[in-house]
Design a protein around this motif. Structure first.
Motif, short mmCIF file in Angstrom:
data_model
loop_
_atom_site.label_atom_id
_atom_site.label_comp_id
_atom_site.label_asym_id
_atom_site.label_seq_id
_atom_site.Cartn_x
_atom_site.Cartn_y
_atom_site.Cartn_z
N LYS A 155 0.84 -1.21 0.00
CA LYS A 155 0.00 0.00 0.00
C LYS A 155 0.87 1.26 0.00
N GLU A 156 1.94 1.22 0.79
CA GLU A 156 2.85 2.37 0.84
C GLU A 156 3.52 2.59 -0.51
N LEU A 157 3.89 1.50 -1.19
CA LEU A 157 4.53 1.61 -2.50
C LEU A 157 3.56 2.20 -3.53
N CYS A 158 2.32 1.73 -3.51
CA CYS A 158 1.31 2.29 -4.43
C CYS A 158 1.12 3.78 -4.18
N GLN A 159 1.07 4.15 -2.90
CA GLN A 159 0.91 5.57 -2.56
C GLN A 159 2.13 6.38 -2.99
N ARG A 160 3.32 5.79 -2.76
CA ARG A 160 4.57 6.47 -3.15
C ARG A 160 4.62 6.74 -4.65
N LEU A 161 4.03 5.84 -5.43
CA LEU A 161 4.02 5.98 -6.88
C LEU A 161 2.78 6.72 -7.39
N GLY A 162 2.00 7.22 -6.45
CA GLY A 162 0.85 8.04 -6.82
C GLY A 162 -0.20 7.28 -7.61
N TYR A 163 -0.24 5.92 -7.47
CA TYR A 163 -1.22 5.08 -8.15
C TYR A 163 -1.18 5.27 -9.66
N LEU A 164 -0.01 5.65 -10.17
CA LEU A 164 0.16 5.89 -11.61
C LEU A 164 0.46 4.56 -12.30
N PRO A 165 -0.37 4.14 -13.26
CA PRO A 165 -0.18 2.82 -13.88
C PRO A 165 1.22 2.58 -14.45
N LEU A 166 1.77 3.57 -15.16
CA LEU A 166 3.10 3.38 -15.76
C LEU A 166 4.14 3.10 -14.68
N ALA A 167 4.11 3.87 -13.60
CA ALA A 167 5.08 3.70 -12.52
C ALA A 167 4.91 2.33 -11.85
N LEU A 168 3.66 1.93 -11.63
CA LEU A 168 3.39 0.64 -11.00
C LEU A 168 3.88 -0.51 -11.88
N GLN A 169 3.66 -0.38 -13.20
CA GLN A 169 4.13 -1.40 -14.14
C GLN A 169 5.64 -1.56 -14.06
N LEU A 170 6.35 -0.44 -14.14
CA LEU A 170 7.81 -0.49 -14.19
C LEU A 170 8.40 -1.00 -12.88
N VAL A 171 7.90 -0.46 -11.77
CA VAL A 171 8.45 -0.86 -10.47
C VAL A 171 8.08 -2.31 -10.15
N GLY A 172 6.84 -2.71 -10.48
CA GLY A 172 6.43 -4.08 -10.23
C GLY A 172 7.31 -5.08 -10.98
N ARG A 173 7.62 -4.77 -12.21
CA ARG A 173 8.49 -5.65 -13.02
C ARG A 173 9.90 -5.70 -12.42
N TYR A 174 10.36 -4.55 -11.96
CA TYR A 174 11.71 -4.47 -11.38
C TYR A 174 11.80 -5.34 -10.12
N VAL A 175 10.79 -5.24 -9.26
CA VAL A 175 10.75 -6.03 -8.03
C VAL A 175 10.76 -7.52 -8.36
N LYS A 176 9.95 -7.91 -9.35
CA LYS A 176 9.86 -9.31 -9.74
C LYS A 176 11.19 -9.80 -10.31
N LYS A 177 11.78 -8.99 -11.20
CA LYS A 177 13.02 -9.40 -11.85
C LYS A 177 14.17 -9.51 -10.85
N ARG A 178 14.25 -8.56 -9.92
CA ARG A 178 15.36 -8.55 -8.95
C ARG A 178 15.10 -9.43 -7.73
N ASN A 179 13.81 -9.84 -7.57
CA ASN A 179 13.42 -10.64 -6.41
C ASN A 179 13.83 -9.96 -5.10
N ILE A 180 13.45 -8.68 -4.98
CA ILE A 180 13.75 -7.91 -3.77
C ILE A 180 12.47 -7.68 -2.97
N THR A 181 12.62 -7.30 -1.72
CA THR A 181 11.45 -7.01 -0.88
C THR A 181 10.90 -5.64 -1.22
N LEU A 182 9.65 -5.43 -0.86
CA LEU A 182 9.04 -4.12 -1.09
C LEU A 182 9.69 -3.06 -0.21
N ALA A 183 10.17 -3.47 0.97
CA ALA A 183 10.90 -2.54 1.84
C ALA A 183 12.16 -2.04 1.13
#
Length: 737
Positions: A233-261
């Protein structure tokens, strides 16, 4: 990922039902997207001329109503219809148009073709010709000019409904010559960052939190999101619920296998410059068909702005992420002509970089983008200086006892004042530094919101000390203000050393003959009076009065305050004949200097009424109590500690007269207000427990009185100490029970 074979049958049934009905609803669309993540995954029907680009997302979420409305706009009549999807960069306008096209491709609603045109490119006419020749097999005459050849294509298009999409229009006048003729079979869909104000414009907002979380879960996995839901929820808020930002960051998290923290920490460090938000050229491996990162998407809009609009954008970025009153912007842009400023604002609005009416708002990622631009301005420091000065003026307009009307008039500026306190104190001049925090303190403590005011007062001491050094009058003031806050909360042991520090500093720096020294005497004396230390309070109150009379003259509000406070001391000691003329003097002075509609006048009515009440002069006290209550309610609003005190005082009068049925609901009202506004640990709350107990005792309701007496006694012992007169009174009340 959805299993196509499992969902194919129900999906085809939905499509058939919709085709038979001839109308698609939100329910239909929701059902379709429940069985498939993205319509781009479905096999495309053959025999339809179309050049729909590939989707930019794995999961399409949260736009069902927009898809329905878009179709309603486009099917509104049989002449040429132009529907525009407008919004800021990265909000998903192109993706909405892609999904609309794919949906109606499956439904066979545009049998004569879906023609997709990249409107940001300059060869729109050539793109139309290419589609007509390649997909429709048309052969326009070679001897015609380009506009005539395009017109020929429109005239010879195959019969039937056709969708023409102009994607990412940056200049409507460039598109207009290529629009199909009217009336005709063509429906035109435009996506644009521009504010076109067409009758059928659809403004696309960012995703809701629910839909943003749904998109993120699709990208990083539901299990991971559920394990870190608060961070998601904090990450979505940090990205302003902007679809482009969520797409890019979500893919990055998945690819790097890092925590949301970890992701949040990385964004905190690098912001829009973080690699997750940047799309590199020739690296489509994890970004699908996304061509621009977030900053690059905003840069396209930035490049369209005039110098004035860019300057205004940078100025707006200094404000907090909160509604921005236009009057504050004008105050911070004093050197610019008001009409030129409005023109610049309209430019930002037209590109959906700014939203609003009377107040304006930036999306948080746009704010971040514009702040980066502001840092590189030649006049960056001057702009920050003007911004801070405009907000300091607001802070200086807030009095110690602000009325509800004043609170309302400045409330929209408070978030921006707090932004300066948190992030821009370096841009505030030495002489204005304390005002940033004093304004916040007066705004919150003036409403009895002491818990919110406290950190600002504490930060003030730290910031002012660090900047100006210990030996400075403003450091003394910061001590005084923090002490006053503790005093208001009944935290006397914390307040006293700060009041003394402030007094010593002021005496050393300003000399004895100074109004601030008189204020320090007064404040320390009032603290002693609250603790029952009357013999220590009296000489200080007299000293404060004499100093103020000598320095400020008789006709001054501070002199009225000194009369009032000295009278209060005398009343507490039972010296009623000495108190009355001083209370009356204070009231008359305040009426003359401040006018009838002022909180200090209400306080004077209340205090004089209290004196009469103590003397049993109830018929004189009651109208004054009522006057005070009405004034305070009107000036301060119902949710204020002084209003609670007024209820309490009037109720005490009713109890003394045996008017118990009138007294009880008001005592309870006062107690609840004090608990809500001051918290349980406050002397006034103890006083309310005690007063309600006294009422019950007077009625013989001893079992109800006893626990309240005990509560009051324990609170007073803890807050005021064993040696306070109120503690002795509490013991006595309990003993008499």
């Amino acid at each position: 990922m959805t299993n196509h074979s499992d969902s194919q049958v129900p999906r085809q049934e939905i499509f058939k039902n919709v085709q038979a009905n001839g109308n698609i609803t939100v329910g239909n669309i929701t059902q379709i997207y429940k069985t498939v993540n993205n319509l781009g995954e479905l096999p495309k029907p053959t025999g339809f001329p179309q050049n729909i680009p590939a989707s930019n997302t794995d999961k399409f979420v949260g736009r069902e109503r927009e898809l329905e409305r878009l179709h309603q706009h486009l099917q509104s009549n049989h002449s040429v219809v132009i529907a525009a999807v407008e919004g800021m960069g990265g909000v998903g306008k192109t993706e909405l148009a892609i999904q609309y096209s794919l949906l109606h491709l499956q439904l066979d609603n545009y049998p004569s073709g879906i023609c997709w045109l990249r409107a940001r490119e300059s060869d729109i006419g050539l793109q139309i010709l290419e589609f007509a020749t390649t997909d429709l097999g048309l052969q326009p005459p070679e001897d015609l000019e380009l506009p005539e050849r395009v017109r020929w294509c429109w005239q010879h298009w195959r019969q039937g409904e056709t969708l023409i999409v102009f994607d990412d229009v940056k200049n409507y006048s460039h598109v207009k010559p290529y629009l199909p003729p009217q009336p005709s079979q063509f429906k035109v869909l435009i996506t644009t960052r521009l504010k076109l104000d067409l009758a059928s414009s659809l403004f696309l907002e960012v995703l809701s939190e629910t839909d943003a979380l749904l998109l993120l879960a699709q990208l990083i996995g539901e299990e991971k999101q559920n394990q870190e839901l608060a961070l998601a929820k904090e990450l979505c808020q940090r990205l302003g619920y902007l679809p482009l930002a969520l797409q890019l960051v979500g893919r990055y998290v998945k690819k790097r296998n890092i925590t949301l923290a970890d992701m949040l920490k990385r964004l905190e460090e690098k912001g829009l410059g973080h690699p997750s938000l940047v799309v590199k050229e020739n690296d489509p491996t994890w970004t699908l068909n996304v061509k621009n990162g977030v900053a690059a998407a905003f840069e396209l809009s930035w490049s369209e702005l005039s110098d004035d609009a860019q300057q205004l954008g940078c100025l707006l970025s200094l404000f907090a992420l909160a509604p921005i009153p236009w009057s504050l912007v004008e105050g911070a842009a004093t050197e610019q002509d008001s009409e030129e400023l409005e023109d610049a604002r309209v430019e930002l609005e037209n590109l959906h970089l700014l939203q609003g009416g009377d107040t304006y708002q930036l999306h948080q990622l746009i704010q971040e983008f514009l702040r980066n631009k502001q840092n590189n301005l030649v006049n960056a420091d001057e702009q920050k200086d003007n911004f801070c000065k405009a907000l300091v003026e607001v802070a200086q307009s807030i009095p110690d006892s602000p009325t509800l009307q004043l609170i309302t008039s400045v409330k929209d500026a408070i978030a921006h004042l707090a932004e300066i306190a948190q992030n821009l104190t370096d841009a505030v001049s030495d002489e204005n530094l304390i005002w940033v925090f004093a304004g916040l303190n007066r705004f919150y403590s003036g409403q009895g919101l002491y818990a919110i005011a406290e950190p600002w007062c504490q930060q003030c001491v730290s910031v002012v000390q660090t900047r100006l050094g210990e030996k400075h009058p403003d450091v003394a003031t910061s001590y005084n203000n923090l002490a006053g806050l503790y005093d208001s909360q009944g935290r006397y042991s914390e307040a006293e050393p700060l009041y003394k520090k402030a007094l010593e500093l002021r005496q050393g720096l300003l000399g004895e003959e100074h109004p601030d020294v008189a204020s320090s005497y007064n404040n320390l004396a009032e603290l002693y009076k609250s603790q029952g230390r009357y013999s220590e309070a009296e000489p200080l109150l007299k000293e404060a009065l004499e100093l103020r009379q000598g320095l400020l003259g008789e006709e001054h509000p501070d002199v009225a305050t000194s009369y009032n406070n000295l009278a209060g001391l005398y009343k507490s000691q039972g010296r009623y004949s000495e108190a009355e003329p001083l209370y009356k003097k204070a009231l008359l002075l305040r009426q003359r200097l401040l006018g009838e509609e002022h909180p200090d006048v209400a306080t004077s009515y209340n205090n004089l009424a209290g004196l009469y009440d103590f003397q049993g002069r109830y018929s004189e006290a009651e109208p004054l109590y009522k006057k005070a209550l009405l004034l305070m309610q009107g000036l301060l609003g119902e949710e204020h500690p002084d209003v609670a005190s007024s209820y309490n005082n009037l109720t005490g009068l009713y109890k003394s007269q045996g008017r118990y049925s009138e007294a009880e609901p008001l005592y309870k009202k006062a107690l609840l207000l004090r608990q809500r506004l001051l918290g349980e640990e406050h002397p006034d709350v103890a006083s309310s427990y005690n007063n309600l107990a006294l009422l019950y005792k007077s009625q013989g309701r001893y079992s109800e009185a006893e626990p309240l007496y005990k509560k009051a006694l324990l609170l007073m012992q803890r807050l005021l100490g064993e040696e306070h007169p109120s503690v002795a009174t509490s013991y006595n009340n309990l003993a008499e029970l």
